[in-house]
Scaffold this active site. Structure first.
Site, PDB file in Angstrom:
ATOM      1  N   HIS A  55       0.818  -1.307   0.050  1.00 31.25           N
ATOM      2  CA  HIS A  55       0.057  -0.035  -0.007  1.00 31.25           C
ATOM      3  C   HIS A  55       0.974   1.325   0.023  1.00 31.25           C
ATOM      4  O   HIS A  55       0.407   2.344  -0.006  1.00 31.25           O
ATOM      5  CB  HIS A  55      -0.860  -0.006   1.157  1.00 31.25           C
ATOM      6  CG  HIS A  55      -1.920  -0.829   1.012  1.00 31.25           C
ATOM      7  ND1 HIS A  55      -3.275  -0.703   0.616  1.00 31.25           N
ATOM      8  CD2 HIS A  55      -2.027  -2.274   1.825  1.00 31.25           C
ATOM      9  CE1 HIS A  55      -3.970  -1.799   1.009  1.00 31.25           C
ATOM     10  NE2 HIS A  55      -3.188  -2.756   1.407  1.00 31.25           N
ATOM     11  N   LYS A  76      -8.633  13.739   4.605  1.00 29.04           N
ATOM     12  CA  LYS A  76      -7.654  12.868   4.542  1.00 29.04           C
ATOM     13  C   LYS A  76      -6.637  13.126   5.462  1.00 29.04           C
ATOM     14  O   LYS A  76      -6.676  13.912   6.555  1.00 29.04           O
ATOM     15  CB  LYS A  76      -7.054  12.549   3.154  1.00 29.04           C
ATOM     16  CG  LYS A  76      -6.439  14.132   2.821  1.00 29.04           C
ATOM     17  CD  LYS A  76      -5.415  14.026   1.577  1.00 29.04           C
ATOM     18  CE  LYS A  76      -6.807  14.088   0.314  1.00 29.04           C
ATOM     19  NZ  LYS A  76      -6.567  12.603  -0.748  1.00 29.04           N
ATOM     20  N   ARG A  77      -5.997  11.961   5.973  1.00 30.97           N
ATOM     21  CA  ARG A  77      -4.929  12.130   7.093  1.00 30.97           C
ATOM     22  C   ARG A  77      -3.988  13.138   6.648  1.00 30.97           C
ATOM     23  O   ARG A  77      -3.851  13.502   5.417  1.00 30.97           O
ATOM     24  CB  ARG A  77      -4.116  10.870   7.123  1.00 30.97           C
ATOM     25  CG  ARG A  77      -4.730   9.805   7.795  1.00 30.97           C
ATOM     26  CD  ARG A  77      -4.999  10.223   9.347  1.00 30.97           C
ATOM     27  NE  ARG A  77      -3.849  10.289  10.037  1.00 30.97           N
ATOM     28  CZ  ARG A  77      -3.507   9.438  11.137  1.00 30.97           C
ATOM     29  NH1 ARG A  77      -4.387   8.530  11.419  1.00 30.97           N
ATOM     30  NH2 ARG A  77      -2.443   9.330  11.870  1.00 30.97           N
ATOM     31  N   LYS A 103       0.931  14.503   1.268  1.00 34.28           N
ATOM     32  CA  LYS A 103      -0.719  14.801   0.712  1.00 34.28           C
ATOM     33  C   LYS A 103      -0.906  16.205   0.314  1.00 34.28           C
ATOM     34  O   LYS A 103      -1.880  16.849  -0.328  1.00 34.28           O
ATOM     35  CB  LYS A 103      -1.680  14.418   1.554  1.00 34.28           C
ATOM     36  CG  LYS A 103      -1.648  12.797   1.887  1.00 34.28           C
ATOM     37  CD  LYS A 103      -2.657  12.214   2.680  1.00 34.28           C
ATOM     38  CE  LYS A 103      -2.517  10.892   3.152  1.00 34.28           C
ATOM     39  NZ  LYS A 103      -3.440  10.169   2.016  1.00 34.28           N
ATOM     40  N   THR A 162      -8.590   6.618  -1.977  1.00 37.58           N
ATOM     41  CA  THR A 162      -9.951   6.169  -1.805  1.00 37.58           C
ATOM     42  C   THR A 162     -10.869   7.170  -1.753  1.00 37.58           C
ATOM     43  O   THR A 162     -12.237   6.931  -2.515  1.00 37.58           O
ATOM     44  CB  THR A 162     -10.413   4.897  -0.987  1.00 37.58           C
ATOM     45  OG1 THR A 162      -9.880   5.226   0.285  1.00 37.58           O
ATOM     46  CG2 THR A 162      -9.694   3.567  -1.497  1.00 37.58           C
ATOM     47  N   LYS A 172     -14.794   8.217  -3.732  1.00 29.72           N
ATOM     48  CA  LYS A 172     -16.207   8.451  -3.176  1.00 29.72           C
ATOM     49  C   LYS A 172     -16.603   9.649  -3.614  1.00 29.72           C
ATOM     50  O   LYS A 172     -17.970   9.803  -3.876  1.00 29.72           O
ATOM     51  CB  LYS A 172     -15.709   8.309  -1.614  1.00 29.72           C
ATOM     52  CG  LYS A 172     -15.555   7.195  -0.983  1.00 29.72           C
ATOM     53  CD  LYS A 172     -15.052   7.057   0.322  1.00 29.72           C
ATOM     54  CE  LYS A 172     -14.256   5.765   0.852  1.00 29.72           C
ATOM     55  NZ  LYS A 172     -13.110   5.939   2.094  1.00 29.72           N
TER      56      LYS A 172
HETATM   57  C1  NBG Z   1      -2.671   3.513   1.989  1.00 29.17           C
HETATM   58  C2  NBG Z   1      -2.196   4.735   0.832  1.00 29.17           C
HETATM   59  C3  NBG Z   1      -3.678   5.011   0.153  1.00 29.17           C
HETATM   60  C4  NBG Z   1      -4.410   3.936  -0.097  1.00 29.17           C
HETATM   61  C5  NBG Z   1      -4.482   3.123   0.937  1.00 29.17           C
HETATM   62  C6  NBG Z   1      -5.329   1.940   0.736  1.00 29.17           C
HETATM   63  C7  NBG Z   1      -1.137   2.969   3.733  1.00 29.17           C
HETATM   64  C8  NBG Z   1       0.091   2.292   4.018  1.00 29.17           C
HETATM   65  N1  NBG Z   1      -1.212   3.234   2.473  1.00 29.17           N
HETATM   66  O1  NBG Z   1      -3.118   5.905  -1.028  1.00 29.17           O
HETATM   67  O2  NBG Z   1      -1.393   5.760   1.274  1.00 29.17           O
HETATM   68  O3  NBG Z   1      -5.331   4.422  -0.955  1.00 29.17           O
HETATM   69  O4  NBG Z   1      -3.318   2.700   1.417  1.00 29.17           O
HETATM   70  O5  NBG Z   1      -4.858   1.088  -0.442  1.00 29.17           O
HETATM   71  O6  NBG Z   1      -1.905   3.570   4.791  1.00 29.17           O
END
Ligand code: NBG
Length: 791
Positions: free
Chosen positions: A341, A531-532, A537, A639, A643
């Site tokens: 991820h 988002k976080r 980001k 994601t 949405k």
């Molecule tokens: C996160 C990514 C996102 C991705 C999500 C789900 C981690 C390690 N990765 O871009 O930063 O959408 O995983 O795949 O949290």
């Protein structure tokens, strides 16, 4: 039936229905939903010889369950009318549930969407996770806009949707000695053990099956000292024994970052040991042999957090079942599949070898052997010239570290990234040598989101409109959204679609007013970044443009402007200083702008605290613009982007993660793309990136940064944002300054497009119509065909 239950419920409380409080109504509805579920739980998929998916994840960000369950059970409307009879609103009643925040962000939410899709598609599956007592912290803001964290007691012990399964209890060992008993035989004598108790949360598929999300809890009765947790001192560094209650006390609050703490490693192992034991117990109880394990079970590793499951399965096969190495490895390497991820180096987990030697001595011996076997394979594949580089890249043990991603690649039959661009980068940048060594092992499965929660439940008005115009159940087959494509130009449909957006904006405006006391202009563009908080980001890129816009409007009060409300929500890891600076800076800017009478109705900034699934459900349907502005190559997929776009927001984004595919499907004219690409970032770095140059050459940018530095947004304090300003001017690893001009232009393009409402609405409709592929049902089907059932 429900009437009868209500009657009994009221009798027990000696109250009339009209006297029930909202909380009591919530409890009543939760009880009847629970009974309905338990009556046939687990309702398994028809018994087939398909492989069951064991989805191992340290995080499941499930959000509120009750509304979702009512919908999936097909009784949502019944509950709604029952409540209406007594003057109650089901939506308000459902608000009583505190979201179980058992995840940090996208990774945990993806796991929740996938469980929903697997249950809806009748793909046999069990989710395995941890039953944290405290989920992700609650976020508030202090007087200078700084993030404040408090514990999230989600009332685990009284959570009505769960089901305790005492009969599934497991025991997990830690530390101790390993005896070598000759040949390949070892015996591990752990120094202490911890019990794992199972709690099942039912995952109720939409018109599908019900199957468990099984969460393990470390068992003991000692109380938890929250003050100590806040001091960051909850790791009993001195003590060799960690008491069981501490183990699953709290979710580590890092997203895309490894902290490397001993207690975290213990959590990971505890999670894996309980889950592997449970998988084998069920498998053997069906009368199947160990050799048949890969035929009937797949273990999907959600990132490297459960990587230790690989040596754990080996250990059980070797030491408990006395298998030979080759036989055990043959089983193991056909059972695991790994999803990567992230490419961020700080998130790629590595554990200190001495820590592993102390805590999991037997596992380290197994990892060492895996590493040695790999060494031979790499030697055989690569020429002498190539070897050193290839081994640097592929070794599982290197420089006294255990590299968990490498362990996952070696121990799995399939590895996938989460969007096409990301999967390509996994092969080209992260693991090129592995790609050559293990041909056919690397795949892509682009992420998806469940339309049940993210459209049907969170956007009921849009859902109704879709129901009216689509033949067939789009909730189960999201590609059916294509049917509205021809209506994109239809004035009547446009009006209906636009009215829904407007209503949703009114609802959000209300939420904003209630939470932060800001009355926003409902006719402004709702520009959303939720988002976080992470430097990659680039929320600070968004912020710089807000400052520049503010300065421009101040300088030219008569200038025509398209009104905007910039909406932020998101948490920063408590130990992530720079991300917290960015949060504080946004709050500082918001305070000045929102209280400036000149900005009334033109420019506003709303930072909603405590971002969580239930808040996302309110923001997303109301968004006009979706900010997806990470530096190209850094966001694996995203994601939230899916949405937002499906709910009719225009993506303003870089060519990163799933934005690339969103642009392809929506059509490039229906998104706004800006900024450097993966290749041009590479070039920028090769040439030697100096952010200061952009500052010097771009007056707008310079003024914006200067205002952050000179106290304008920090009550005259020039030090408050010093670290952030310094970073931008002297490091700027994520190239915010290099993308500023292009971003600002893209924002102007948004304003221009918004002014032509007909074209804008058409574009947003096309986003809804064309993005059905981003359903998590499609992702699960891709997993089935590319990975789980690949011939
Ligand atoms: C996160 C990514 C996102 C991705 C999500 C789900 C981690 C390690 N990765 O871009 O930063 O959408 O995983 O795949 O949290």
């Amino acid at each position: 039936m429900a009437e009868q239950a209500l009657h009994e419920y009221c009798e027990r409380l000696s109250l009339q229905p009209k006297d029930l409080s909202t909380t009591m109504w919530y409890q009543f509805i939760a009880q009847i939903s629970q009974q309905a579920i338990l009556q046939n739980f687990p309702k398994n998929a028809p018994l087939t010889n398909t492989r069951k998916v064991n989805y191992l994840s340290m995080e499941f960000l499930i959000g509120r369950l009750l509304g979702n369950n009512l919908m999936s059970l097909g009784v949502y409307q019944d509950a709604e009318s029952l409540l209406a009879k007594y003057g109650q609103n089901l939506v308000d009643v459902l608000e009583q549930e505190r979201d179980p925040s058992l995840g940090n962000g996208g990774l945990g939410r993806l796991a929740a969407c996938y469980l929903d899709s697997m249950a809806s598609l009748a793909q046999p599956a069990v989710g395995y996770g941890l039953h944290y007592q405290y989920g992700l912290f609650k976020q508030g803001f202090g007087s200078t806009g700084e993030q404040r964290e408090t514990g999230d007691g989600w009332n685990r012990d009284f959570y009505l949707q769960q089901h305790h399964r005492p009969e599934l209890q497991q025991t997990v060992g830690f530390a101790g000695e390993v005896l070598h008993c000759g040949d390949d035989r070892y015996e591990w004598q752990p120094a202490w053990t911890i019990c794992g108790e199972a709690f099942d949360l039912p995952v109720v598929g939409y018109k599908g099956v019900q199957q468990p999300l099984r969460l393990w809890q470390g068992y003991s009765e000692t109380a938890f000292d929250l003050a100590q947790f806040n001091d960051g001192d909850y790791l009993l560094a001195e003590s060799k024994v960690v008491d069981a209650s501490k183990l699953t006390k709290v979710l580590y609050p890092n997203d895309n970052h490894q902290e490397g703490k001993e207690l975290r490693l213990m959590q990971q192992y505890f999670h894996c040991a309980c889950s592997i034991a449970d998988i084998l117990r069920e498998h053997l109880a069906k009368g199947r042999s160990l050799q048949q394990l890969p035929e009937f079970e797949v273990i999907q590793l959600n990132d490297t957090h459960p990587a230790i499951a690989i040596p754990e399965l080996m250990r059980v096969l070797l030491d408990q079942h006395q298998l030979h190495w080759e036989d055990a490895w043959a089983i193991c390497s056909k059972t695991f599949a790994y999803t990567n991820h992230t490419l961020l180096p700080e998130a790629l987990e590595q554990w200190d070898q001495p820590l592993l030697a102390k805590m999991l001595p037997r596992h380290l011996i197994i990892i060492d052997r895996i590493n040695n076997e790999l060494y031979q394979q790499v030697k055989a594949e690569f020429s002498e010239d190539e070897f050193s580089q290839a081994w640097q890249e592929t070794a599982v043990l290197m420089n006294n570290k255990v590299r968990m991603a490498n362990l996952c690649v070696v121990g799995s039959f399939a590895v996938n990234g989460v969007a096409q661009i990301h999967s390509d980068l996994v092969v080209s940048d992260l693991f090129p040598a592995y790609a050559r060594l293990f041909k056919g092992r690397f795949h892509n499965v682009t992420n998806g989101i469940t339309p049940r929660r993210w459209i049907r439940q969170s956007n009921p008005a849009l859902s109704q409109l879709l129901d009216q115009h689509i033949q067939g159940d789009w909730t189960k087959d999201l590609e059916l959204l294509r049917q509205i494509e021809p209506l994109a130009k239809d004035p009547q449909f446009q009006t209906a679609y636009r009215q829904i957006k407007q209503q949703n904006k009114q609802v959000l405006a209300q939420v904003i007013q209630e939470t932060i006391g800001l009355k926003v202009n409902e006719n402004a563009i709702f520009d959303v970044q939720i988002k976080r908080f992470h430097e990659y980001k680039r929320q600070h890129l968004n912020l710089l443009n807000i400052i520049a816009t503010y300065q421009e409007l101040k300088a030219n009060p008569a200038q025509e402007c398209v009104p905007r409300v910039f909406i932020f929500a998101g948490k920063a890891a408590p130990g992530y200083f720079m991300a917290k600076q960015i949060i504080q800076a946004i709050n500082g800017v918001a305070k000045v702008i929102n209280s400036d009478p000149d900005m009334q109705g033109k420019l506003q900034v709303a930072f909603l605290p405590d971002y969580r699934v239930s808040l996302a459900e309110k923001i997303i349907p109301a968004a006009d613009v979706s900010e997806q502005i990470s530096l190209a190559g850094k966001e694996a997929s995203g994601t939230g982007n899916m949405k937002l776009a499906l709910n009719g927001a225009i993506t303003l984004g870089t060519l990163d993660g799933a934005n690339v595919e969103i642009a392809e499907y929506a059509g490039e004219e229906n998104v706004v793309i800006f900024g450097h690409t993966v290749d041009s970032v590479r070039q920028l770095r090769t040439e030697g990136y100096v952010s200061k140059r952009y500052y010097e050459q771009d007056e707008t940018l310079r003024k914006a940064i200067d205002a952050l530095a000179d106290g304008t947004f920090s009550d005259g304090e020039t030090e408050r944002f010093e670290a952030l300003v310094n970073d931008m001017l002297h490091h700027d690893y994520f190239c915010v300054l290099a993308d500023f001009a292009s971003y600002r232009q893209a924002q102007q393009e948004i304003a221009k497009r918004y002014q032509n409402q007909t074209a804008w609405v058409e574009s947003t409709i096309l986003n809804t119509a064309r993005l059905g592929t981003f359903s998590s049902d499609r992702s699960i089907r891709d997993y089935q065909t590319r990975i789980w059932y690949k011939a």
